[in-house]
Design a protein around this motif. Structure first.
Motif, PDB file in Angstrom:
ATOM      1  N   ARG A 190     -13.570  -2.274   2.951  1.00  0.00           N
ATOM      2  CA  ARG A 190     -13.491  -3.870   2.232  1.00  0.00           C
ATOM      3  C   ARG A 190     -12.481  -4.099   2.261  1.00  0.00           C
ATOM      4  NH1 ARG A 190     -18.388  -5.779  -0.382  1.00  0.00           N
ATOM      5  NH2 ARG A 190     -19.677  -5.196   0.594  1.00  0.00           N
ATOM      6  N   TYR A 191     -12.235  -5.555   3.032  1.00  0.00           N
ATOM      7  CA  TYR A 191     -10.697  -6.103   3.033  1.00  0.00           C
ATOM      8  C   TYR A 191     -10.675  -6.532   1.407  1.00  0.00           C
ATOM      9  CZ  TYR A 191      -9.367  -4.780   7.497  1.00  0.00           C
ATOM     10  OH  TYR A 191      -8.300  -3.901   8.185  1.00  0.00           O
ATOM     11  N   LEU A 195      -2.927  -7.483  -4.093  1.00  0.00           N
ATOM     12  CA  LEU A 195      -3.672  -6.738  -2.943  1.00  0.00           C
ATOM     13  C   LEU A 195      -3.062  -6.963  -2.069  1.00  0.00           C
ATOM     14  CD1 LEU A 195      -7.427  -6.106  -3.919  1.00  0.00           C
ATOM     15  CD2 LEU A 195      -4.633  -4.693  -5.334  1.00  0.00           C
ATOM     16  N   PHE A 196      -2.799  -6.609  -0.580  1.00  0.00           N
ATOM     17  CA  PHE A 196      -1.989  -6.516   0.273  1.00  0.00           C
ATOM     18  C   PHE A 196      -3.370  -6.529   1.331  1.00  0.00           C
ATOM     19  CE2 PHE A 196       0.393  -2.746  -0.701  1.00  0.00           C
ATOM     20  CZ  PHE A 196       2.000  -3.868  -1.679  1.00  0.00           C
ATOM     21  N   PRO A 197      -3.204  -7.878   1.704  1.00  0.00           N
ATOM     22  CA  PRO A 197      -4.378  -9.097   2.033  1.00  0.00           C
ATOM     23  C   PRO A 197      -5.216  -8.322   3.369  1.00  0.00           C
ATOM     24  CG  PRO A 197      -3.318 -10.512   1.836  1.00  0.00           C
ATOM     25  CD  PRO A 197      -1.941  -8.408   0.978  1.00  0.00           C
ATOM     26  N   HIS A 198      -3.867  -7.254   4.110  1.00  0.00           N
ATOM     27  CA  HIS A 198      -3.749  -6.692   5.583  1.00  0.00           C
ATOM     28  C   HIS A 198      -5.023  -5.362   5.093  1.00  0.00           C
ATOM     29  CE1 HIS A 198       0.100  -5.495   4.497  1.00  0.00           C
ATOM     30  NE2 HIS A 198       0.080  -4.222   5.362  1.00  0.00           N
ATOM     31  N   ARG A 199      -4.299  -4.722   4.177  1.00  0.00           N
ATOM     32  CA  ARG A 199      -4.464  -3.321   4.020  1.00  0.00           C
ATOM     33  C   ARG A 199      -6.845  -2.898   3.486  1.00  0.00           C
ATOM     34  NH1 ARG A 199      -0.053  -0.223   2.093  1.00  0.00           N
ATOM     35  NH2 ARG A 199       1.002   0.256   4.320  1.00  0.00           N
ATOM     36  N   THR A 201      -1.618   3.088  -1.303  1.00  0.00           N
ATOM     37  CA  THR A 201      -0.171   2.990  -1.374  1.00  0.00           C
ATOM     38  C   THR A 201       0.615   3.556  -2.121  1.00  0.00           C
ATOM     39  OG1 THR A 201      -0.399   0.536  -1.188  1.00  0.00           O
ATOM     40  CG2 THR A 201       1.589   0.734  -1.521  1.00  0.00           C
TER      41      THR A 201
END
Lengths: 379, 252, 215
Positions: free
Chosen positions: A131-132, A87-91, A99
């Motif tokens: 949430r992230y 997963l993209f941690p910043h999204r 995506t």
């Protein structure tokens, strides 16, 4: 349908990861690639969406050579799930799921609605959407990974050991939900695992690869268990294959006997050694020994809960296990709603097993003989 | 301490062409110009090295430049270029050139290190879902590299502020003038006052940049994300994301 | 070369001073950083305080610290002790974090088994944790050494002689040979200290180079 045609991958350092692989993953089915590490299963998977380019041979998607498609567009049309979810941690979770639709240029609202819908579909609470990834457990992250792969509703999914990084209980849960989801969606899936049990549980067909990247055998799970093509496959499939193959044998007409029952609080009116306890909906709760209770009402603490319960019309493996695990030696059989139907003895299940047929062996082609038949496959 | 109060208390020290206001302005101006020049070179280069994995030796080379003494470099550049340049340029150009060169290593290391530290699985997934090279860079790599990139920027700014002070020795303006002139005139009130101003400026800039970094970096990367624990279906959660650190500092 | 031939004794003297001004703070800084780093590792709240404090100290430009130092510790402005104290402050600031991170990087299972065998407190720190943190601490020490050598040159401005004097004098009197000698000597000194730390750290951690392990 995904078709590998004599595909070979040789890395620059000279190692051959995949050697002359020919294989067809039929439309709407789950094809599992399984084998020890170094057998080229992940490399094979990654060649489908051209994360790795084949050295020789070609891979076709519904008859179209993937080598001639635009790489990025090809990938947008294929769902891709990897071991640690990636997963993209910043999204946020929702943005992660959206995506591919965003890459495809869907409008914002549509992306958001679709992401919410998928969040629910993979069994996650809507509140997790904002949430992230770091705030999620491993299992939750993996579900989000699946949701992201499904977002643009691709007909094809590639899954690279998606459940191997989570603990066994969660893995079991994820596998069950994955099968349920696949029942609804009917995607064409290639699934990579090193776990033969997972392969047999999930695969419509299982391709066993050996180190060096050659195909040892491809077959439906029951066939694979019944007729391993060689010692390597037999060894890899494991010891309990006779027992495990029972899971593909339905148990249609077991001689069920009716079972006297008692409910909690009721006093047993019998001196039988074992008595089955059910709730008001006739769902089995466990067994009690009336002789030890001594004329009072059955209490929760009296229950023996060791026995498993098998579904009527389920597999012979389930029925046999119910009989073997029951303290009363009588296996409990329930219907689809969980209501008691009757009990069965182990030797009765064994009799039923003797009446079954094993998958017929294809003498002509030990490697491909048990594969799922593909409509219109003339080659 | 009294000499400090005296110096700060004298209104004449605050205004005019060599007053505190003007010197502070000069200092900030040098810092801004230097950062612009250095960033324009170092950040794209760092991103390129990180994204393509090519030219890592550039980062190593830049890091080994730490051993070269700043003051020596400043003086050599001024001695060499000074006589060739007219008027104020004789002081500003060599100094700012050296300041910019010294700002490159932390910027480069931050940008490269940031991209390099992006989770391999996230990068793999980015390509796997069909992003093109540039999309991977801008949508995934850069946002995830921001903490380290901005650390590099902060280090570089501090370094430029400090080195600009030293650049008063070969004649640059800015707050360093108070220190150098103060020592030369044995006016320790002026020297100490200048030193205090530089220190406060450095700390303030650091604070502002730290706040800016908080605003720019996704909460998903800083562990400051809002609300809730993860507790649902298993205990195999990811390890806590530690604040990534790379030593970006060169000497000042 | 002519210049160097005539002045090599002066250069050696200055280099000796330089080594003293850069080296003593390195030792002092390391000694002070160990308890700080240990405390930072031990208590989460102190970690934040120590790291923030160290970062703040490191923010102060060297020239400013040299000039302000006498006002804080009450020495004469030209006293070399100002430089030693200021450099020690930088070294502590840099190493406290390094020591804390180095100790934090000691694998949990190693610490647990050390504790299970009866190690505790200071003995566990010196017997198990610090030795294992040596590589990380050595890396920090190398950064500190190289930057100390460079920063010390600025002390010429506050009248403390070392190799930086060669820059200033060479610049003022336009003697290129002197200026270049100063720069080269400083770089050589920095690299020598760096090499010394590398060798020291290898000697302290023989297990890292033994049997084909990656050094």
């Amino acid at each position: 349908m995904i078709r590998f045609d004599a595909v070979t991958k040789e890395f620059p350092d000279g190692t051959v990861a995949v050697d002359d692989l020919s294989l067809t993953a039929p439309t709407g089915k789950i094809t599992v690639l399984v084998g020890p590490s170094g057998c080229g299963k992940t490399t094979s998977l990654r060649m489908v969406n051209r994360m790795i380019e084949p050295t020789r041979g070609s891979i076709a998607l519904d008859g179209q050579d993937t080598g001639r498609m635009d790489q990025a567009e090809l990938r947008r049309g294929i769902g891709y799930v990897i071991q640690h979810a990636g997963l993209f941690p910043h999204r946020t979770v929702l943005d992660n799921i959206g995506t591919v639709p965003r890459l495809l240029g869907w409008d914002k609202k549509k992306v958001r609605d679709r992401s919410r819908e998928l969040l629910e579909r993979v069994g996650l609470d809507a509140r997790l959407g904002d949430r992230y990834p770091t705030q999620l457990s491993g299992g939750q992250q993996q579900r989000v990974g699946v949701a992201r792969a499904l977002a643009a509703d691709p007909p094809v999914m590639l899954m690279d050991e998606p459940f191997s990084a989570v603990d066994p209980i969660v893995r079991d849960q994820l596998q069950d939900e994955f099968l349920r989801l696949q029942d609804e969606l009917g995607k064409t899936i290639i699934f990579v695992t090193h776990d033969i049990d997972e392969a047999i549980k999930l695969g419509d067909q299982v391709a066993v690869l050996r180190v060096g990247g050659t195909l040892a055998q491809v077959a439906e799970p029951a066939y694979l268990l019944a007729h391993p093509a060689d010692d390597f496959v037999a060894d890899f499939v494991g010891r309990d294959r006779g027992y495990r193959s029972l899971q593909f044998q339905e148990a249609p007409r077991l001689p069920l006997r009716s079972e006297p029952t008692v409910t909690l609080g009721e006093t047993p009116a019998t001196d039988a050694a074992w008595l089955l306890v059910v709730d008001d909906r006739r769902h089995p709760l466990g067994w009690v020994e009336p002789g030890r209770i001594g004329g009072r009402g059955v209490q929760d603490a009296d229950l023996h809960r060791g026995g498993t319960v098998a579904r009527s019309g389920g597999s012979l493996r389930g029925a046999l296990d119910a009989a073997l695990s029951s303290p009363a030696r009588r296996g409990v059989i329930v219907d689809d709603s969980g209501e008691l139907v009757g009990t069965v003895l182990a030797h009765e299940v064994l009799d039923a097993i003797e009446d079954t047929d094993r998958p017929e062996r294809d003498e002509g082609d030990p490697v491909h003989g048990g594969a799922v038949a593909v409509a219109g496959d003339e080659a | 301490m009294n000499i400090l109060f005296e110096w700060f208390g004298d209104p004449a020290n605050w205004s005019g062409a060599d007053g505190i206001g003007q010197r502070l302005w000069e200092h900030l101006w040098y810092t801004a110009v230097t950062m612009l020049v250095a960033s324009a070179v170092a950040l794209p280069l760092g991103l390129w090295v990180g994204h393509t994995g090519r030219g890592r030796w550039l980062v190593t080379l830049a890091n080994s430049a730490r051993a070269v003494p700043t003051l020596g470099l400043l003086l050599a550049a001024s001695l060499w270029l000074g006589p060739k340049l007219p008027g104020d340029f004789a002081y500003t150009v060599p100094s700012i050139a050296v300041l910019a060169i010294l700002a490159v290593p932390p910027l480069l290391a931050g940008a490269y290190g940031g991209i390099d530290s992006v989770d391999g699985a996230a990068r793999d997934a980015a390509y796997g879902v069909g992003m093109r090279g540039r999309q991977v860079l801008w949508q995934v790599e850069v946002p995830n590299a921001l903490p380290l990139m901005l650390s590099g920027v902060r280090s570089a700014v501090l370094q430029v502020v400090a080195t600009a002070t030293i650049a008063a020795i070969p004649g640059l303006g800015g707050l360093g003038r108070f220190i150098i002139d103060g020592i030369a005139l044995a006016d320790y009130g002026q020297a100490g006052g200048g030193a205090l101003l530089v220190a406060v400026l450095a700390v303030l800039l650091e604070g502002i940049l730290a706040l800016l970094q908080r605003r720019l970096v996704s909460p998903g990367l800083t562990g400051r994300a809002v609300g809730g624990s993860r507790n649902d279906d298993d205990s195999a959660g990811p390890e806590e994301s530690a604040d990534p650190t790379v030593d970006l500092r060169t000497s000042v | 070369m002519d210049w160097l031939a005539a002045h090599w004794r002066d250069v050696l003297d200055l280099a000796g001073n330089h080594l003293y001004l850069a080296g003593v703070p390195l030792v002092v800084g390391l000694v002070l950083a160990v308890p700080l780093g240990w405390a930072a590792k031990r208590w989460d709240r102190s970690y934040l305080a120590i790291i923030t404090g160290a970062g703040l100290l490191y923010t102060i430009p060297s020239l400013a610290l040299f000039v302000v130092m006498p006002l804080i510790i009450g020495t004469q402005i030209l006293d070399p002790i100002n430089v030693v104290v200021a450099m020690s402050v930088y070294t502590v600031a840099l190493l406290a974090r390094t020591v804390a991170d180095g100790l934090k990087a000691v694998p949990d299972h190693v610490e647990q088994s050390a504790t299970a065998m009866g190690y505790k407190g200071v003995r566990r720190l010196f017997g198990v944790e610090l030795p294992l943190a040596v590589p990380v601490i050595a890396a920090g020490l190398r950064v500190a050494a190289v930057s100390n050598v460079s920063i010390v040159t600025v002390a010429s401005v506050v009248g403390v002689p070392q190799l930086g004097n060669l820059f200033i004098d060479g610049f003022n009197r336009v003697i290129w040979a002197e200026l270049v000698t100063g720069i080269v000597a400083t770089v050589v000194l920095a690299l020598a200290l760096d090499a010394l730390i590398v060798v020291g750290s290898r000697l302290l951690t023989p297990w890292r180079t033994a049997g084909g392990g990656a050094a």
